[in-house]
Design a protein around this motif. Structure first.
Motif, short mmCIF file in Angstrom:
data_model
loop_
_atom_site.label_atom_id
_atom_site.label_comp_id
_atom_site.label_asym_id
_atom_site.label_seq_id
_atom_site.Cartn_x
_atom_site.Cartn_y
_atom_site.Cartn_z
N GLU A 22 1.71 -32.29 46.19
CA GLU A 22 2.91 -31.43 46.23
C GLU A 22 2.86 -30.45 45.05
O GLU A 22 2.42 -30.82 43.95
CB GLU A 22 4.15 -32.35 46.08
CG GLU A 22 5.48 -31.62 45.98
CD GLU A 22 6.62 -32.55 45.53
OE1 GLU A 22 6.38 -33.48 44.73
OE2 GLU A 22 7.76 -32.32 45.98
N LYS B 121 9.75 -29.43 53.07
CA LYS B 121 10.29 -30.74 52.67
C LYS B 121 11.72 -30.93 53.20
O LYS B 121 12.54 -30.00 53.10
CB LYS B 121 10.28 -30.82 51.14
CG LYS B 121 10.67 -32.14 50.52
CD LYS B 121 10.40 -32.10 49.02
CE LYS B 121 10.72 -33.39 48.29
NZ LYS B 121 10.28 -33.34 46.87
N HIS C 148 15.56 -32.97 37.00
CA HIS C 148 14.89 -33.06 38.30
C HIS C 148 15.73 -32.24 39.28
O HIS C 148 16.34 -32.76 40.21
CB HIS C 148 14.73 -34.51 38.79
CG HIS C 148 13.70 -34.61 39.87
ND1 HIS C 148 12.45 -35.17 39.70
CD2 HIS C 148 13.71 -34.13 41.14
CE1 HIS C 148 11.75 -35.07 40.82
NE2 HIS C 148 12.50 -34.44 41.72
N CYS D 74 6.59 -35.90 49.23
CA CYS D 74 7.12 -36.74 48.16
C CYS D 74 8.31 -37.60 48.57
O CYS D 74 8.13 -38.61 49.21
CB CYS D 74 7.43 -35.90 46.93
SG CYS D 74 7.64 -36.97 45.49
N ASN D 75 9.52 -37.18 48.24
CA ASN D 75 10.68 -38.04 48.49
C ASN D 75 10.82 -38.39 49.98
O ASN D 75 11.36 -39.46 50.31
CB ASN D 75 11.96 -37.38 47.97
CG ASN D 75 13.14 -38.33 47.95
OD1 ASN D 75 13.99 -38.30 48.83
ND2 ASN D 75 13.17 -39.22 46.97
N ARG E 285 8.76 -39.62 51.75
CA ARG E 285 8.03 -40.86 52.08
C ARG E 285 8.88 -42.10 51.84
O ARG E 285 8.50 -43.21 52.25
CB ARG E 285 6.74 -40.96 51.25
CG ARG E 285 6.90 -41.35 49.77
CD ARG E 285 5.61 -41.05 49.04
NE ARG E 285 5.48 -41.53 47.68
CZ ARG E 285 6.11 -41.05 46.60
NH1 ARG E 285 7.00 -40.09 46.71
NH2 ARG E 285 5.86 -41.54 45.41
N ARG E 286 10.01 -41.96 51.18
CA ARG E 286 10.84 -43.14 50.90
C ARG E 286 11.81 -43.48 52.04
O ARG E 286 12.49 -44.51 51.99
CB ARG E 286 11.66 -42.90 49.62
CG ARG E 286 10.77 -42.67 48.40
CD ARG E 286 11.58 -42.63 47.13
NE ARG E 286 10.81 -42.12 46.02
CZ ARG E 286 10.03 -42.86 45.22
NH1 ARG E 286 9.95 -44.15 45.40
NH2 ARG E 286 9.35 -42.30 44.25
N ASN F 235 4.92 -35.68 43.44
CA ASN F 235 5.06 -35.66 41.97
C ASN F 235 6.18 -36.66 41.70
O ASN F 235 7.36 -36.37 41.97
CB ASN F 235 5.54 -34.30 41.45
CG ASN F 235 4.48 -33.21 41.48
OD1 ASN F 235 3.94 -32.80 40.46
ND2 ASN F 235 4.20 -32.72 42.68
N THR F 236 5.83 -37.81 41.16
CA THR F 236 6.84 -38.86 40.94
C THR F 236 6.89 -39.22 39.47
O THR F 236 6.01 -39.95 38.98
CB THR F 236 6.52 -40.10 41.80
OG1 THR F 236 6.67 -39.75 43.18
CG2 THR F 236 7.45 -41.26 41.47
N TYR G 66 12.70 -42.98 35.81
CA TYR G 66 13.76 -42.60 36.74
C TYR G 66 15.07 -42.65 35.97
O TYR G 66 15.61 -43.72 35.68
CB TYR G 66 13.78 -43.56 37.94
CG TYR G 66 14.83 -43.20 38.96
CD1 TYR G 66 14.85 -41.93 39.54
CD2 TYR G 66 15.82 -44.11 39.33
CE1 TYR G 66 15.81 -41.58 40.47
CE2 TYR G 66 16.78 -43.77 40.26
CZ TYR G 66 16.77 -42.51 40.83
OH TYR G 66 17.74 -42.16 41.74
N1 CDT Z 1 9.01 -34.70 43.95
C1 CDT Z 1 9.81 -35.70 44.35
O1 CDT Z 1 10.35 -35.66 45.45
N2 CDT Z 1 9.96 -36.74 43.51
C2 CDT Z 1 10.86 -37.80 43.79
C3 CDT Z 1 11.47 -38.26 42.52
C4 CDT Z 1 12.76 -38.89 42.78
S1 CDT Z 1 13.68 -39.03 41.33
C5 CDT Z 1 14.63 -37.67 41.29
C6 CDT Z 1 10.21 -39.00 44.47
O2 CDT Z 1 10.83 -39.52 45.41
O3 CDT Z 1 9.15 -39.45 44.06
#
Ligand code: CDT
Length: 327
Positions: free
Chosen positions: A47, A138, A155, A183-184, A186-187, A208-209, A213
Motif C-alpha cells: 500500500e 480502499k 493516522h 490494508c484495513n 483485510r480485517r 502499512n500497519t 496502536y
Molecule cells: N493503512 C492501514 O489501513 N492501517 C491500518 C491501521 C489501523 S490503526 C489506525 C491497519 O488496519 O493495519
C-alpha cells in the motif's frame, strides 16, 4: 495439471519523507527483477508504495499534501488509475519486457468533470502484457478525520482519503479470478465474503500497519498475530489464496509490521518474509486448490443461509437487545 500462478510478495522497508519517487521506483525494479528470477508471474507491492505513509502527519490545508498523490487525467473518474506517469514508467516498461504482472499501491487524486476533487487510496493491477486490469479503491478507511494533537503520530487516513463506493469487484486475470483489498480492508470478514461470492481465487493486499496502536496499546504485541489471523481466516473461509504485502520497518520514527505472507486456501502460510526491509518471497499458487474448499465445507450454494444474515447489510453499528425489565 492444475492452474498455477507463481506470485511474489515484494515487501518494502521504509520510504522516508525525503525519498524521491525515482529512487523508490529503482527499489521496485530491484524487487521486480529478483521476483522474476525466482519465477514470479505476478509481483505484489505494498500500500502507498511510492511515498512515505503521509497520513501520519496532519496539514491544515490538504493541498499541501497534494505532492503525495499521483494525478489522474482531468475528468477521469471511470475507474482507471493515474499510471504510468513519468516516475513509474520504468517499472511498467521493465515489467512488460520481463512478461511479469504487478499490483502497486499509491495515492490517487482525480478531478471529476464537475470540478470536484477526489482522493483515493488505490492499488492498480497490471497484467503480464502491460495492460491495466483494474484500479481498486480502499473501502474501509481507518483512523481519524481531524488532528489529534495528543497522539505520538497521526493516522489521519479519514482526512486524506474517501472510502470507495465501489465495493469489492473481482477480475479474470492471471488465469484465475483475482480480487484486491488494501490494508484495513483485510480485517473485515465482509471483504473476503463479498469476493468469495464472486468465486475469488487470489486476493492481493498491500498494507502499512503501525505496530503501536494508539487507541489501545495492549494490541501492539498482537499485531503480527492479528495480521495472520485475519488473512488465514479469510483465505480458509472463502477457499482463496491471499497475498499480504507490507511496507515495514521504521519509517519517520514509526515502526510498522512486516511479516508479508502468502496464505493458501487451507489457511496455511506457505511463504513469509523474515526481515522488515526490502525482501521478496515467492510461492507457486495452485488456483485449483481453491476448489477443495469451495466445493466441500464451503460450498456456498449448498450450505449458506443468506436469509439469516440480513443484519449484515441492513445495519452498520451494533443494535443491542432491549434491556430486561424486572418487575
Ligand atoms: N493503512 C492501514 O489501513 N492501517 C491500518 C491501521 C489501523 S490503526 C489506525 C491497519 O488496519 O493495519
Amino acid at each position: 495439471m492444475g492452474r498455477t500462478v507463481t506470485v511474489a510478495a515484494a515487501q518494502m522497508g521504509p520510504v522516508q519523507r525525503e525519498h524521491r519517487r525515482a529512487d523508490v521506483v529503482e527499489r521496485l525494479l530491484v524487487l521486480l527483477r529478483d521476483a522474476h528470477e525466482r519465477g514470479a508471474e505476478l509481483v505484489v507491492f505494498p500500500e502507498l508504495a511510492l511515498t512515505t505513509f503521509f497520513p501520519r502527519w496532519f496539514v491544515e490545508d490538504i493541498a499541501e499534501a497534494d505532492h503525495y498523490y499521483e494525478v489522474a487525467p482531468p475528468g477521469s473518474t471511470a475507474g482507471g488509475g493515474a499510471l504510468p506517469n513519468e516516475a513509474t514508467r520504468p517499472l511498467f516498461d521493465e515489467a512488460r519486457r520481463l512478461g511479469v504482472g504487478f499490483c502497486l499501491g499509491y495515492a490517487l487524486r482525480e478531478t471529476a468533470a464537475d470540478g470536484s476533487v477526489h482522493r483515493w487510496n488505490v492499488q492498480t493491477l497490471v497484467e503480464r502484457d502491460g495492460r491495466e486490469v483494474a484500479t481498486f479503491k480502499k473501502v474501509h478507511i481507518p483512523g481519524h478525520e481531524h488532528h489529534e494533537p495528543d497522539r505520538p503520530f497521526q493516522h489521519a487516513e479519514r482526512y486524506y482519503f474517501e472510502p470507495s463506493p465501489d465495493g469489492f469487484p473481482v477480475w479474470r486475470a492471471f488465469g484465475g479470478i483475482v480480487g484486491m483489498m488494501i490494508c484495513n480492508d483485510r480485517r473485515w470478514p465482509e471483504t473476503y465474503r463479498v469476493m468469495g461470492l464472486q468465486g475469488v481465487e487470489l486476493i492481493l493486499c498491500g498494507y502499512n500497519t503501525p505496530i503501536h496502536y494508539v487507541p489501545d496499546p495492549s494490541q501492539d504485541i498482537l499485531q503480527g498475530f492479528h495480521n495472520q489471523l485475519v488473512m488465514a481466516a479469510g483465505a480458509y473461509q472463502n477457499g482463496t489464496w491471499v497475498v499480504g504485502v507490507a511496507k515495514g520497518g521504521v519509517e519517520e520514527g514509526v515502526d510498522s509490521l512486516a511479516q508479508s505472507s502468502i496464505v493458501a486456501p487451507s489457511g496455511q502460510v506457505v511463504a513469509q518474509t523474515l526481515s522488515s526491509g526490502d525482501e521478496v518471497v515467492v510461492a507457486r499458487c495452485d488456483l485449483d486448490w481453491c476448489q477443495r474448499y469451495k466445493a466441500t465445507l464451503f460450498d456456498f450454494d449448498r450450505y449458506r443461509r443468506p436469509e439469516c444474515y440480513g443484519r449484515i447489510t441492513a445495519q452498520r453499528g451494533v443494535e443491542l437487545p432491549p434491556e430486561e425489565v424486572h418487575p
